[in-house]
Design an enzyme around this catalytic site. Structure first.
Site, mmCIF file in Angstrom:
data_model
loop_
_atom_site.group_PDB
_atom_site.id
_atom_site.type_symbol
_atom_site.label_atom_id
_atom_site.label_comp_id
_atom_site.label_asym_id
_atom_site.label_seq_id
_atom_site.Cartn_x
_atom_site.Cartn_y
_atom_site.Cartn_z
ATOM 1 N N GLU A 30 -6.805 -4.495 -6.725
ATOM 2 C CA GLU A 30 -7.160 -4.501 -8.153
ATOM 3 C C GLU A 30 -7.680 -5.876 -8.590
ATOM 4 O OE1 GLU A 30 -4.823 -2.032 -10.761
ATOM 5 O OE2 GLU A 30 -3.808 -1.103 -9.071
ATOM 6 N N ASP A 69 -4.246 6.446 -16.447
ATOM 7 C CA ASP A 69 -3.871 5.448 -15.441
ATOM 8 C C ASP A 69 -2.746 4.562 -16.002
ATOM 9 O OD1 ASP A 69 -3.820 3.892 -13.179
ATOM 10 O OD2 ASP A 69 -5.909 3.269 -13.262
#
Ligand code: BGC
Ligand code: BGC
Length: 630
Positions: free
Chosen positions: A519, A326
């Site tokens: 997020e 990621d």
């Protein structure tokens, strides 16, 4: 004289030749030093890997056999589109993948510009020595929602509430069609995270905290996106491997976040019984990619865990696709860039979402192989896994793009509207609903009533989403309500709930909820309704006989004490662009079918919640998982 002249010219010729040879050797040496290897010539036009009729594995072998070490390492680089320094770098370094992060759009942000942008990178990759096409990836986690005008489907939590595999498969297929219209063949979805703490800002990206539901819907998403024919339509990415959603509050290594990018207990039992099953199910459905999380497993960065990636995912589950790290995650591994890349690649990461600096990465990894820090067989394995996916997509063969008109198409809008209706959960108010379409006066209030940006939530146009009615072609919940009533009925709207109080409405509908976030920006110590929304509900109550509250939210919110004065309460999650799906159910064209995909808590003292052990303080949640009235 003549002889001596001849002799001289002979000597001169020899000297010239010697100089030329020396210069050639010198140039060769310099080029070897600079580029480390001698560049081989391109393979012939009829090389086996170029032949679509040849077996996929044979094509992969044939291509691999022609690749230099640098070219294989280049395939392992995933670069953010704005970080590609020069157009020619894509081919020169043989970059394997390019991505748009959240909000990573072209200028202007139109579907035409997207397809030109992606096609430009594609061309840049194909003019390389071996002509290996680049993979372009995006987060199309609720439709191809980076693009204005695309259909925005409900976020995963809403699909979890609908709990319908056929629906999820259809949503994924439609998303893939809209992606292919812009030439994009790789989606960083579905998320199989299991949110155990609603304070986490990514709760809505997950289907449920129930591993079996997450696995069933994840597998359906993979089938819909990738298609079930021999040629893969769009690559699915299972994320975030693993234990994401179970990080401890306050453990994030990002100082602005609370939970996201935090620490998951290295609990091997939970690994087997909870976290792994959804991945197992979706790997079984044939997912080509798995993304490792930005969390730490105990004190190990996920991207450094050879145990979890090599042993568990690749060996035990038999995953033969590629593992991608990621955003910048590899560099969270301490010890410097060289060391971090070595550790991650040896741990089983095949493609590195750098996402910025690729030249140093390729140099470091090539050096690491020459120094014996990474086995060349590991590089071959990584490149093989990536190339296999590219061949499966048919990237080397004829293109299978869809028309640009499929973006925002009517059939996709109809599907999304149906998904919205199926995802609605009724928590309270049997008998109050449905509302009659000819009700004399209906009043509507609340921050989310006329705001398609709020309906869509994060990962829409921008990474953090957009606030306001800015999605072309979208229908707000208010507009859906207005379209649902007959001519005898009147709808009054005031966001703040400020109406003239001369007459009392038959019913008030408060559409309230969260502003968009993504997020860690959405990590919140106590997710609740805003004071403005609570006030709008109170005002609405004063001028309406009954009040129906509709929550537009990415997670269960902690309700105010006054909620017992609301006549009905429904949850719409983050429904996306087709707000009319809410009216379809409120007015009884469709029935309530949704069930809570995770428990609804009374207060923050009950957090975190665990599938096995229940709430943190042992008290019962306000509504259990799978609650939902008809
Ligand atoms: C997120 C991923 C996402 C990636 C690319 C990361 O920060 O954790 O879910 O796929 O960015 O946008
Ligand atoms: C990108 C996101 C990414 C995030 C990670 C943002 O700038 O747009 O895609 O997930 O950074 O922190």
């Amino acid at each position: 004289m003549f002889r001596s002249h001849r002799a001289l010219s002979l000597t001169g010729a020899f000297a010239l030749l010697a100089v030329l040879v020396a210069a050639f050797i010198l140039l060769k040496l310099v080029s070897l030093l600079l580029f480390e290897v001698d560049r081989p010539l391109p393979p012939p036009e009829n090389a086996r890997y170029r032949d679509a009729s040849v077996d996929l594995e044979v094509r992969v072998d044939d291509l691999l056999a022609q690749m230099t070490l640098e070219e294989k390492v280049g395939q392992m680089a995933l670069v953010e589109k704005g970080s590609v320094l020069e157009f020619n770098d894509v081919g020169r370094y043989g970059i394997g993948g390019i991505l748009s992060g959240g909000g990573g759009k072209p200028d202007p942000n139109t579907k035409e510009a997207w397809s030109t942008m992606v096609a430009t990178f594609d061309v840049a990759s194909r003019i390389s020595r071996l002509g290996i096409p680049v993979l372009y990836g995006v987060d199309a986690n609720h439709g191809h929602a980076n693009i204005p005008g695309a259909v925005v489907f409900p976020h995963a939590i809403g699909l979890g509430a609908a709990g319908d595999e056929d629906l999820v498969e259809a949503v994924a297929r439609a998303t893939g069609e809209e992606m292919r219209a812009t030439g994009i063949r790789w989606n960083f979805s579905p998320a199989l995270d299991l949110p155990q703490d609603i304070r986490w800002g990514r709760t809505y990206e997950a289907f449920s905290d129930d591993p079996v539901l997450a696995g069933r819907l994840g597998a359906a998403y993979v089938r819909g996106l990738q298609g079930e024919t021999e040629r893969t339509d769009v690559l699915a990415t299972l994320k975030h491997y693993i234990g994401v959603g179970a990080m401890h509050f306050g453990s994030s290594h990002n100082e602005d976040y609370f939970i996201d990018q935090g620490i998951t207990s290295a609990d091997e039992r939970a690994l087997r019984t909870e976290y792994l099953p959804p991945f197992q199910m979706a790997v079984g459905a044939g997912a080509h990619a798995v993304m490792v999380g930005l969390n730490r497993w105990g004190d190990t960065e996920m991207a450094a865990s050879s145990h979890l990636i090599n042993d568990v995912l690749k060996e035990e589950l038999g995953f033969d696709g590629f593992v991608v790290s990621d955003w910048y995650g590899v560099y969270d591994i301490p010890g410097g860039d060289y060391h971090a890349a070595v550790v991650a690649i040896n741990a089983g990461v095949d493609m590195v979402m750098l996402p910025f600096e690729y030249r140093t990465f390729i140099r470091n990894v090539t050096k690491a192989v020459r120094a014996g820090d990474i086995e060349e067989t590991r590089i071959n394995d990584a490149a093989r896994r990536i190339l296999r996916a590219k061949f499966a997509l048919g990237l080397f063969d004829t293109s299978t793009s869809t028309p640009l008109e499929s973006i925002g198409s009517d059939p996709h809008r109809a599907l999304a509207r149906d998904a919205v209706a199926k995802s609605l959960v009724l928590l309270k108010g049997e008998g109050v609903l449905p509302i009659k379409a000819d009700t004399t006066l209906i009043r509507v209030a609340g921050s989310a009533a006329d705001n398609t940006g709020r309906q869509a939530g994060g990962w829409t146009i921008e990474w953090q989403g957009v606030d306001g009615n800015v999605l072309p072609g979208a229908t707000s919940i208010l507009a859906g309500l207005q379209a649902a009533v007959t001519d005898e009925s009147r709808i009054e709207y005031s966001k703040d709930g400020k109406f003239g109080d001369e007459d009392i409405a038959d019913i008030g509908i408060a559409v309230v909820g969260e502003a968009p976030y993504a997020e860690g920006w959405g990590d919140m110590p106590e997710p609740r309704l805003s004071a403005e929304d609570l006030q709008a509900i109170e005002r609405l109550k004063n001028v309406s006989k009954r009040v129906v509250v509709v929550l537009v939210t990415g997670r269960p919110l902690i309700l105010p004490e006054t909620w017992d004065t609301w006549d009905a309460l429904a949850v719409a999650w983050l429904p996306g662009s087709e707000g009319a799906g809410v009216a379809d159910v409120l007015f009884g064209k469709k029935t309530f079918q949704g069930k809570l995909p995770l428990p609804w808590l009374r207060d923050a003292a009950q957090l975190p919640i665990n599938l096995v052990t229940g709430t943190a303080n042992g008290t019962a949640p306000l509504f259990p998982r799978y609650f939902g009235l008809k």
